[in-house]
Design a protein around this motif. Structure first.
Motif, PDB file in Angstrom:
ATOM      1  N   LEU A 229       0.728  -1.271   0.135  1.00 57.65           N
ATOM      2  CA  LEU A 229       0.114   0.105  -0.037  1.00 57.65           C
ATOM      3  C   LEU A 229       0.762   1.283  -0.176  1.00 57.65           C
ATOM      4  O   LEU A 229       0.622   2.055  -0.794  1.00 57.65           O
ATOM      5  CB  LEU A 229      -0.854  -0.153   1.336  1.00 57.65           C
ATOM      6  CG  LEU A 229      -1.789   1.151   1.487  1.00 57.65           C
ATOM      7  CD1 LEU A 229      -2.765   1.379   0.030  1.00 57.65           C
ATOM      8  CD2 LEU A 229      -2.822   1.053   2.737  1.00 57.65           C
ATOM      9  N   GLU A 230       1.909   1.147   0.776  1.00 53.27           N
ATOM     10  CA  GLU A 230       2.932   2.418   0.850  1.00 53.27           C
ATOM     11  C   GLU A 230       3.518   2.670  -0.535  1.00 53.27           C
ATOM     12  O   GLU A 230       3.614   3.710  -0.835  1.00 53.27           O
ATOM     13  CB  GLU A 230       3.734   2.372   2.103  1.00 53.27           C
ATOM     14  CG  GLU A 230       3.518   2.219   3.254  1.00 53.27           C
ATOM     15  CD  GLU A 230       4.364   1.899   4.362  1.00 53.27           C
ATOM     16  OE1 GLU A 230       5.590   1.480   3.964  1.00 53.27           O
ATOM     17  OE2 GLU A 230       3.748   1.940   5.543  1.00 53.27           O
ATOM     18  N   SER A 231       4.122   1.471  -1.278  1.00 56.34           N
ATOM     19  CA  SER A 231       4.490   1.668  -2.530  1.00 56.34           C
ATOM     20  C   SER A 231       3.317   2.174  -3.457  1.00 56.34           C
ATOM     21  O   SER A 231       3.925   3.013  -4.427  1.00 56.34           O
ATOM     22  CB  SER A 231       4.888   0.260  -3.121  1.00 56.34           C
ATOM     23  OG  SER A 231       5.740  -0.242  -2.053  1.00 56.34           O
ATOM     24  N   LEU A 232       2.239   1.880  -3.489  1.00 60.14           N
ATOM     25  CA  LEU A 232       1.093   2.368  -4.121  1.00 60.14           C
ATOM     26  C   LEU A 232       1.111   3.906  -4.141  1.00 60.14           C
ATOM     27  O   LEU A 232       0.792   4.677  -4.987  1.00 60.14           O
ATOM     28  CB  LEU A 232      -0.320   1.731  -4.108  1.00 60.14           C
ATOM     29  CG  LEU A 232      -0.389   0.446  -4.975  1.00 60.14           C
ATOM     30  CD1 LEU A 232      -1.712  -0.258  -4.329  1.00 60.14           C
ATOM     31  CD2 LEU A 232      -0.483   0.786  -6.361  1.00 60.14           C
ATOM     32  N   GLU A 233       1.036   4.168  -2.865  1.00 61.51           N
ATOM     33  CA  GLU A 233       0.854   5.851  -2.407  1.00 61.51           C
ATOM     34  C   GLU A 233       2.031   6.538  -2.888  1.00 61.51           C
ATOM     35  O   GLU A 233       1.898   7.683  -3.438  1.00 61.51           O
ATOM     36  CB  GLU A 233       0.679   5.843  -0.859  1.00 61.51           C
ATOM     37  CG  GLU A 233      -0.817   5.056  -0.315  1.00 61.51           C
ATOM     38  CD  GLU A 233      -0.858   5.194   1.057  1.00 61.51           C
ATOM     39  OE1 GLU A 233       0.147   5.535   1.579  1.00 61.51           O
ATOM     40  OE2 GLU A 233      -1.988   5.108   1.339  1.00 61.51           O
ATOM     41  N   MET A 234       3.027   5.975  -2.674  1.00 63.90           N
ATOM     42  CA  MET A 234       4.438   6.570  -3.208  1.00 63.90           C
ATOM     43  C   MET A 234       4.411   6.663  -4.788  1.00 63.90           C
ATOM     44  O   MET A 234       4.751   7.686  -5.539  1.00 63.90           O
ATOM     45  CB  MET A 234       5.713   5.694  -2.782  1.00 63.90           C
ATOM     46  CG  MET A 234       6.867   6.447  -3.480  1.00 63.90           C
ATOM     47  SD  MET A 234       8.502   5.437  -3.137  1.00 63.90           S
ATOM     48  CE  MET A 234       8.252   4.160  -4.486  1.00 63.90           C
ATOM     49  N   LEU A 235       3.738   5.622  -5.533  1.00 64.92           N
ATOM     50  CA  LEU A 235       3.639   5.598  -7.047  1.00 64.92           C
ATOM     51  C   LEU A 235       2.711   6.867  -7.564  1.00 64.92           C
ATOM     52  O   LEU A 235       2.793   7.589  -8.356  1.00 64.92           O
ATOM     53  CB  LEU A 235       3.341   4.444  -7.428  1.00 64.92           C
ATOM     54  CG  LEU A 235       4.476   3.285  -7.493  1.00 64.92           C
ATOM     55  CD1 LEU A 235       3.902   1.982  -7.936  1.00 64.92           C
ATOM     56  CD2 LEU A 235       5.549   3.726  -8.611  1.00 64.92           C
ATOM     57  N   LEU A 236       1.732   7.019  -6.624  1.00 61.98           N
ATOM     58  CA  LEU A 236       0.400   8.119  -6.858  1.00 61.98           C
ATOM     59  C   LEU A 236       1.267   9.427  -6.685  1.00 61.98           C
ATOM     60  O   LEU A 236       0.831  10.314  -7.612  1.00 61.98           O
ATOM     61  CB  LEU A 236      -0.450   7.895  -5.827  1.00 61.98           C
ATOM     62  CG  LEU A 236      -1.606   6.591  -6.318  1.00 61.98           C
ATOM     63  CD1 LEU A 236      -2.480   6.495  -5.065  1.00 61.98           C
ATOM     64  CD2 LEU A 236      -2.234   7.042  -7.680  1.00 61.98           C
ATOM     65  N   GLU A 237       2.201   9.482  -5.750  1.00 59.63           N
ATOM     66  CA  GLU A 237       2.863  10.846  -5.483  1.00 59.63           C
ATOM     67  C   GLU A 237       3.696  11.101  -6.525  1.00 59.63           C
ATOM     68  O   GLU A 237       3.802  12.085  -7.309  1.00 59.63           O
ATOM     69  CB  GLU A 237       3.855  10.876  -4.316  1.00 59.63           C
ATOM     70  CG  GLU A 237       2.492  10.726  -2.858  1.00 59.63           C
ATOM     71  CD  GLU A 237       1.932  12.163  -2.868  1.00 59.63           C
ATOM     72  OE1 GLU A 237       2.454  13.127  -3.331  1.00 59.63           O
ATOM     73  OE2 GLU A 237       0.832  12.188  -2.208  1.00 59.63           O
TER      74      GLU A 237
END
Length: 318
Positions: A229-237
């Motif tokens: 989930l953190e990786s997804l949020e970082m990719l969204l950023e």
């Protein structure tokens, strides 16, 4: 009378012994068993009722639209997860639902379309290399779901890096690809975030049903889901940062083009004025009777253009 395999029963295994043994008949009144069921086939409700499962739980596992969640019940729990859709021709981010019912020592899983994570475990069981117990099976199933999600995130991250490093593609094309990638990640976040909550709640309550080693493995899988989930949020950023960068590139290009058009217009403004004046076809225009007037006029325009160029250069317009 021996009970035959129902049509909706995809697979079934008895974990009372190791390695687990396939169940071919007598599906009721068992312990430590896994039943994998095609949930859109007729006869499931009656079969589950004959297995002693309450009607509210039956409705929950057969409901059409669900999202990841965890619910306790007096004899176990209901866990609904989403797995990556690896069906050929489908979009991986359109995740598939897997309903897991742990009830009185048995696990019932329900699917509508095949899930690769379950298929991997089925193959291992057939090769007698699968989980050693029903609790191991549950943890390994969650692990396989996380593995497929992590593989998809690796692909998305590679696409993201390619977009960031692409200096030859057009800005509009890169923006279009970025928008598609953004939509894919939003679909994933929509399910991964509640899935993390469901696994966290399962990990908290797992001591009631699972052995100590399995509880620790489950905690590890919860951490894996958190990391995904953190990786997804970082990719969204990164998507927002790259989008802003592309928008800035477009704005700079437009400003640069507007600037040069302004410079060119400024250079040709006095020249256009003079050509307009000398283009008046009325009497009294100077040079009308002279054969050299046209060339003198052209030379004057050239001198004016050079003087303007030097003046703008000295004023540091570029």
């Amino acid at each position: 009378m021996t009970e035959q395999r129902p049509e909706f029963m995809i697979d079934s295994w008895d974990f009372s012994t190791h390695p687990a043994q396939a169940i071919e008949s007598d599906f009721h009144d068992r312990q430590n068993s896994w039943f994998h069921i095609q949930r859109d086939q007729p006869g499931i409700q009656e079969w589950l009722q004959n297995s002693g499962i309450p009607e509210p739980l039956i409705d929950a596992v057969l409901e059409e639209d669900t999202r990841p969640r965890f619910e306790r019940n007096p004899h176990g729990f209901l866990l609904i997860l989403k797995g990556v859709n690896l069906t050929e021709g489908e979009r991986p981010e359109d995740m598939l639902s897997l309903r897991i019912l742990y009830y009185k020592g048995n696990i019932y899983s329900f699917r509508k379309r095949p899930l690769r994570s379950v298929g991997v475990l089925r193959e291992r069981l057939k090769q007698q290399q699968g989980p050693e117990s029903l609790h191991d099976f549950l943890v390994m199933l969650i692990e396989e779901i996380n593995n497929r999600l992590e593989e998809l995130l690796d692909v998305i991250e590679a696409e993201m890096e390619q977009l960031e490093d692409d200096t030859t593609g057009g800005t509009s094309e890169r923006q279009r690809h970025l928008t598609q990638l953004h939509r894919r990640m939003l679909r994933l976040v929509r399910f991964v975030r509640p899935q993390l909550t469901a696994i966290e709640r399962l990990a908290v309550d797992a001591v009631k049903w699972l052995e100590t080693d399995n509880v620790q493995w489950l905690v590890n899988e919860r951490d894996s889901t958190q990391r995904e989930l953190e990786s997804l949020e970082m990719l969204l950023e990164q998507v927002w940062m790259l989008r802003e960068h592309l928008q800035q590139e477009v704005a700079e290009k437009m400003n640069r083009n507007t600037y040069w058009l302004s410079v060119i217009a400024g250079v040709f403004l006095p020249i256009s004025f003079l050509t307009g004046v000398f283009g008046i076809n009325i009497g009294g225009m100077p040079g009308v009777e002279s054969d050299q007037a046209f060339w003198i006029f052209c030379g004057s325009l050239a001198v004016i253009a050079v003087v303007e160029f030097l003046l703008l250069r000295r004023l540091r317009f570029w």
